[in-house]
Design an enzyme around this catalytic site. Structure first.
Site, PDB file in Angstrom:
ATOM      1  N   ARG A 262       1.078  -1.303   0.009  1.00  0.00           N
ATOM      2  CA  ARG A 262      -0.007  -0.049  -0.011  1.00  0.00           C
ATOM      3  C   ARG A 262       1.018   1.077   0.062  1.00  0.00           C
ATOM      4  NH1 ARG A 262      -4.771  -1.619   4.324  1.00  0.00           N
ATOM      5  NH2 ARG A 262      -5.158  -3.598   3.435  1.00  0.00           N
ATOM      6  N   ARG A 277       2.247   1.082  10.424  1.00  0.00           N
ATOM      7  CA  ARG A 277       1.786   1.282   9.131  1.00  0.00           C
ATOM      8  C   ARG A 277       3.072   1.291   7.928  1.00  0.00           C
ATOM      9  NH1 ARG A 277      -2.557   3.960   7.801  1.00  0.00           N
ATOM     10  NH2 ARG A 277      -3.104   4.525   9.835  1.00  0.00           N
ATOM     11  N   GLU A 349      -5.549  -1.320  15.526  1.00  0.00           N
ATOM     12  CA  GLU A 349      -6.772  -2.042  14.746  1.00  0.00           C
ATOM     13  C   GLU A 349      -5.748  -3.209  14.040  1.00  0.00           C
ATOM     14  OE1 GLU A 349      -8.690   0.341  12.009  1.00  0.00           O
ATOM     15  OE2 GLU A 349      -9.108  -1.267  10.505  1.00  0.00           O
ATOM     16  N   SER A 352     -10.563  -5.757  10.357  1.00  0.00           N
ATOM     17  CA  SER A 352     -11.675  -5.342  10.116  1.00  0.00           C
ATOM     18  C   SER A 352     -12.683  -6.581   9.522  1.00  0.00           C
ATOM     19  CB  SER A 352     -11.626  -4.249   9.110  1.00  0.00           C
ATOM     20  OG  SER A 352     -11.231  -3.211   9.727  1.00  0.00           O
ATOM     21  N   ARG A 391       1.626  -5.447  13.237  1.00  0.00           N
ATOM     22  CA  ARG A 391       0.690  -5.026  14.501  1.00  0.00           C
ATOM     23  C   ARG A 391       0.737  -6.111  15.901  1.00  0.00           C
ATOM     24  NH1 ARG A 391      -3.716  -0.752  12.216  1.00  0.00           N
ATOM     25  NH2 ARG A 391      -2.487   0.564  11.197  1.00  0.00           N
TER      26      ARG A 391
END
Length: 423
Positions: A262, A277, A349, A352, A391
């Site tokens: 990304r 990130r 997070e 999801s 993470r």
RNA sequence: GGAAGGGUGGCAGAGUGGUCGAUUGCGCCUGUCUUGAAAACAGGAGGCGGGCAACCGCCCAGGGGUUCGAAUCCCCUCCCUUCCUCCA
């Protein structure tokens, strides 16, 4: 994409639901263009039918040898053709606008989703475990990783620039262990079928899952029409693009490990320390294709499947039901798994879990047929991370750090890592 | 990268300008027959869209063109197979 029929029959409900996500939809414009389009196409098709009939008559005349009559008929038909061509041009315009308008409609939130626009409107559904107590000051993962040689940040930026990590020694081993552990659990225990997908996909696949056309700036493009995947969701969901599945095949449950790429162009400067990130990271993705009537039960079990990893590792986390304004465009309902980071003293997070209902299936044209002779209908599609490693890696070494900087490996991971402690 | 040959309905496989959305076989569904099944016979059956409906339009890899009319002719793109080349 939403069902056109829904837009036509319940425009006000669509407008109101979209507003819950903070999105004004061009429903009036849509209805107007749609009306014009339908009127046009009805007339156009009648014309086309006339023309087809005439052509057949000409064929008949020719075969009877009545050449003069045939020639005369051709003249008449030729004129009609021009009219049709003009109508078709207009139709293409209208259709293009309809498609464009359609893409601006977000998926509508499920009734169980709290309405609101801020993080504090999210509902904490459940928590697991407690914030782990420390009788010393827990360090952030980058300090721990640096001290034990688990991640080499300076050399990572030397070879690849910012936003990359090089895992080394026990760090590399732990990383690889996590992937194997998660894939094993999701496949052997939770019943997912393992998929190992390509990391490069065609643009069409990205349209199917909705990354294109809106989020092109987040993607790495390596060739004319080849992109690096931002998540395994893209290749895995697109496996069934343009297919009609038999109802008995469902649910299809797939688990795929892949690296993810990304550009994070919108997040420059955010979460820059450590591995929160990254431009490249690893993730095990879960995808389900299910019968519409089961999709909300399937969402619950998908979430539990993702959670099971965290529970087995003994990590403290909570499950948050996102409010309407925090959900993504194509979501109908979404749970976030938030993992406690003792070093950062906040929740991160790590997953999801989303139900897209038929929204994504409509785009990707993934359908199901209940019985022979039945009309195909759109399947419901869900996905969730199970889980993303950076993470998770961070939370593990932070949670199980000892005062001397060594890291105790959770029981479940020991067979994979091959040690009890990274000393 | 070079050469040749191909892409047609769930599959196999016809069709090279005119009632072809498409022959046929297998598979599938529904009847008849049978206690039930098989066999045989008869019929049915693709997708998308418009229309209350009757019906109608579009779809033979994708896009464009020629023609009154294209699965069939022409152009471009993509994909597959085989051989060569290259490579892990």
């Amino acid at each position: 994409m939403l069902d056109r029929h829904l837009l036509r029959t319940q425009p006000e409900a669509v407008r109101a639901d979209a507003k819950k996500k903070g999105i004004e939809v061009p429903i009036d414009r849509f209805l107007q263009i749609d009306e014009e389009w339908r009127t046009l196409i009805t007339g156009l098709q009648a014309r086309q039918a006339d023309l087809n009939r005439s052509s057949k008559e000409i064929g008949a005349l020719m075969s009877q040898g009545k050449r003069d009559e045939a020639e005369a008929a051709k003249e008449t038909v030729r004129a009609a053709k021009e009219e049709i061509a003009a109508g078709e041009a207009r139709e293409r315009e209208l259709e293009a606008e309809l498609r464009d308008l359609e893409l601006q409609f977000p998926n509508l939130p499920h009734e169980s989703v709290p309405v609101g626009f801020d993080e504090d409107k999210n509902a904490i559904i459940r928590e697991w475990g407690d914030i782990p107590p420390f009788d010393f000051e827990p360090k952030p993962h980058w300090e721990l990783a640096e001290a034990r040689g688990l991640i080499d940040f300076p050399r990572a930026s030397k070879i690849s620039g910012s936003g990359f990590a090089v895992y080394t020694g026990w760090g590399a081993r732990l990383q690889r262990a996590l992937i194997s552990f998660m894939v094993d659990r999701q496949t052997l225990r939770n019943g997912y079928r393992e998929v190992y997908p390509p990391y490069l996909v065609l643009g069409a696949s990205l349209y199917g899952t909705g990354q294109l056309p809106k989020f092109e700036e987040d993607l790495y493009k390596v060739d004319d029409d080849l992109y690096m995947i931002p998540t395994a969701e893209v290749p895995v969901t697109n496996l069934y693009r343009d297919e009609i599945l038999e109802a008995w095949q469902l649910p299809i449950k797939l688990a795929a490990y892949s690296a993810c790429f990304r550009r994070e162009s919108g997040a420059a400067g955010k979460d820059t320390r450590g591995i929160q990130r990254m431009h490249q990271f690893d993730k095990v993705e879960l995808v389900k294709i299910v019968l519409p009537e089961n999709s909300y039960d399937e969402l619950e079990s998908l979430t539990v499947d993702a959670e099971s990893i965290l529970q087995e590792l003994g990590l403290h986390y909570r499950v948050s039901l996102l409010c309407t304004g925090e959900m993504s465009f194509s979501n109908a309902k979404c749970y976030d798994l938030e993992l406690w980071s003792p070093g950062l003293r906040k929740y991160l997070e790590v997953s999801s879990c989303s139900n897209f209902e038929a929204f994504q299936a409509r785009r990707a044209n993934i359908r199901l047929r209940r019985a022979q002779g039945d009309k195909p209908e759109f399947a419901h599609i869900l996905n969730g991370s199970g889980l993303a490693t950076p993470r998770l890696f961070a939370a593990i070494i932070e949670t199980f750090q000892q005062e001397d900087g060594s890291i105790v490996i959770p029981d479940a991971l020991r067979p994979y890592v091959g040690t009890d402690v990274i000393a």
